[in-house]
Every structure is written in structure tokens, then in C-alpha cells.
Motif scaffolding. Sequence first.
Motif, PDB file in Angstrom:
ATOM      1  N   GLY A 125       5.038   3.735   7.030  1.00 39.82           N
ATOM      2  CA  GLY A 125       4.378   3.303   5.785  1.00 39.82           C
ATOM      3  C   GLY A 125       4.082   4.242   3.816  1.00 39.82           C
ATOM      4  N   ALA A 126       2.664   4.587   4.269  1.00 41.04           N
ATOM      5  CA  ALA A 126       3.133   5.520   3.128  1.00 41.04           C
ATOM      6  C   ALA A 126       4.089   5.860   2.305  1.00 41.04           C
ATOM      7  CB  ALA A 126       1.937   6.984   3.596  1.00 41.04           C
ATOM      8  N   GLY A 127       5.184   6.569   3.163  1.00 38.25           N
ATOM      9  CA  GLY A 127       6.527   7.479   2.674  1.00 38.25           C
ATOM     10  C   GLY A 127       7.120   6.702   2.097  1.00 38.25           C
ATOM     11  N   LEU A 128       7.864   5.156   2.607  1.00 38.19           N
ATOM     12  CA  LEU A 128       8.231   3.959   2.268  1.00 38.19           C
ATOM     13  C   LEU A 128       7.484   3.745   0.837  1.00 38.19           C
ATOM     14  CD1 LEU A 128       9.423   1.862   5.137  1.00 38.19           C
ATOM     15  CD2 LEU A 128      10.378   3.746   3.804  1.00 38.19           C
ATOM     16  N   ALA A 129       6.305   3.356   1.044  1.00 36.79           N
ATOM     17  CA  ALA A 129       5.141   3.165  -0.832  1.00 36.79           C
ATOM     18  C   ALA A 129       5.555   3.534  -1.409  1.00 36.79           C
ATOM     19  CB  ALA A 129       4.062   2.441   0.327  1.00 36.79           C
ATOM     20  N   ILE A 130       4.986   4.930  -1.636  1.00 33.35           N
ATOM     21  CA  ILE A 130       5.860   6.247  -2.579  1.00 33.35           C
ATOM     22  C   ILE A 130       6.961   6.368  -2.996  1.00 33.35           C
ATOM     23  CG2 ILE A 130       5.577   8.770  -2.914  1.00 33.35           C
ATOM     24  CD1 ILE A 130       3.597   9.024  -0.505  1.00 33.35           C
ATOM     25  N   CYS A 131       8.132   5.758  -2.460  1.00 28.64           N
ATOM     26  CA  CYS A 131       9.685   6.056  -2.771  1.00 28.64           C
ATOM     27  C   CYS A 131      10.196   4.412  -3.140  1.00 28.64           C
ATOM     28  CB  CYS A 131      10.241   5.735  -1.661  1.00 28.64           C
ATOM     29  SG  CYS A 131      10.299   7.392  -0.878  1.00 28.64           S
TER      30      CYS A 131
END
Length: 338
Positions: A77-83
Amino acid sequence: MPVRLPRPALMLAGAPLLVLVSVAGAITVGPSDLSIADVYGVVADRAGLGSTDLTLLQQSIVWDLRLPRTLLAGICGAGLAICGVILQSLLRNPLADPFVLGISSGASTGAVSIVVLGIGSGAIGLSTGAFAGALASFGLVLLLASLAGGTTDRLVLAGIAATQLFSALTSFIVFTAADAEQTRGVLFWLLGSLSSASWTDVLVCAVVVLGGLVCCIAGAGWLDAFAFGNDAAASLGVDVVRIRAVLLVLTALMTAVIVATSGAIGFVGLVLPHLARALVGVGHRLLLPATALLGAIFLIWVDTAARTMIDPEELPVGVATALVGVPAFALVLMRARR
């Protein structure tokens, strides 16, 4: 006089505690009778800092099943949001998300090809194929965009073309596959699934996402400049072509690793950046960590709902994020109109 921190800073300072509470709370949700104290006991026992009275089966449920799955949900979730934040800034498009470059479609094609051709099986085979397909798709997008002029609009168009191409290839492979059971498993994975989460997946995703977040925070000034357009960024001394290429490659790497371990999960990178901007503003030095924390909390609880709402069956987490994300995005659109 006491120093008063601004509201965004206070919210950002309290968010990590909320993530920890979410992880502990999500692990207790399910058919097994577990409490947060039980979760702490198991973790302390494995770390050599204490002991637990739980049975071996309950310990295995916490340590081998729910804890890695919950952590992986938070990291993804964190990674997708950062992207999503990076792409929306670079492309100056509020609808941009990690799948606009066709990486998800490429990963899906790679995973399906591995299963149908029989080169490997299970989670490792899917992950390997997905990663190779994601890299192939992104390479095609870069090639098409460079041949068309290399501008951001050409990059988006190249991503759309790659998405359609790899989606068609995936559909072709699935519909010509002879093994109905394998086809069903692949289709479930394509909708997004964290059911096969392992500690190896957690470690790989954590290293890539944390590294990407650190790099992006270090380049927060560049992202702030890109938000005003390429010409404005260049006038501020930003090497537009080189920095944009580095950030796009970094985004592709994070998305590829996430998709390789969890399948296609949509709306996280589309909706959460807008929510974070409403809370902490548009400055990327605060926006990036805030979006990452919100993305982690969001996917932890959505995945928890997905694995329990139709028990004993499991709803693909990608379906659950869409069910939550579409109404949330509608609210974002109405708020923007006002």
C-alpha cells in the motif's frame, strides 16, 4: 513560550503509531481467538525477548500467516501510494497511477506465460514471470515514448498502448490454456491477492519500497519543481530529462516488485495521494511520507476485510480496493469541483 508544531507535522508524527496499531489489530481479526497481547507475545518470543502461552498452531497463524501478510499489505500500500504521487507530479495528471505505464499489464502477461508454459509453479514462478513481464512492458513504453518525441503526453500514450497490448496477450494466453485449474488460480492472482505472502516477499518489498521512499524524499525539491511543469523545473536548474528518467525507472521498479508479489491492486496510487494532499499540503517533503503511511493503513484494513467478509472464501484484494476506491475517488472529484 512552548513551540507549537504545525498541524501537518503533528499528523505525520502520529501516523506511524496508527500503522503499528493497524498491523496489530488486523492480525487479531479472523476465526482464531487472538488478542493484541497474544500478537505481542508471539513477536517477543520469536525475537527472544519474552515467551507466549499460545499453542504452536496459534503461533504459526500469527507468525507464518497473518503477520507477513499484514506487513506485506502495508508495504505494498505504501509503495503503490508513493508511485502515485511521483507519477501525478511528473505527468501533471491527477488521474495518473502506477499502472498508467502498462507495468501491471506486462506483469500479468509474464505471470500467465510462466504458468501456462510450465516454467515454474506456485508463488515463485508467478513472481518471476511477473517481474520479467513488468520490465519488458516498461522497456517498450520507454522505446515508444522516445521514438515519439519523449514528452510526457507521449509517455502516457505509450503506456496506454502497452497496457492494451499486454492485456490482449494475457487474454489470449488465458483463453487458450488447457488447464482450467491453473487458469482459475492465475485469474485470482490477476485480481490482486496477498494470500501467498511470505517473509521473503516482505523483505524484498520492504527494501525496494523503503529505498524508493528515501530517494524520493531526497529529491522532494525536484518533484515540487515538476509540479509546475517541465519549463519551470528547467528554469529552476533541474535536469528535466535525466531526473524524470530516474524517477520513472524508480517508479517502474517499485511497481514491478509489488505486482510480482501481490498481483494487480488498483486505486491505491490514484486515491491516496489526493487524500494526503488534503491533509498535509502539496509539498513533497511531507506529502511523500504521509501518502506512504496512508497507503499502508488503507491496504492493511482493506485486505483484512477482503479475507474475512465472505469467510470461509476470500475476496481478491484488488476487488476490495476497487469497491472502496471508486466511491472515495468520486468524493475526491466532487471536492475538487467545489
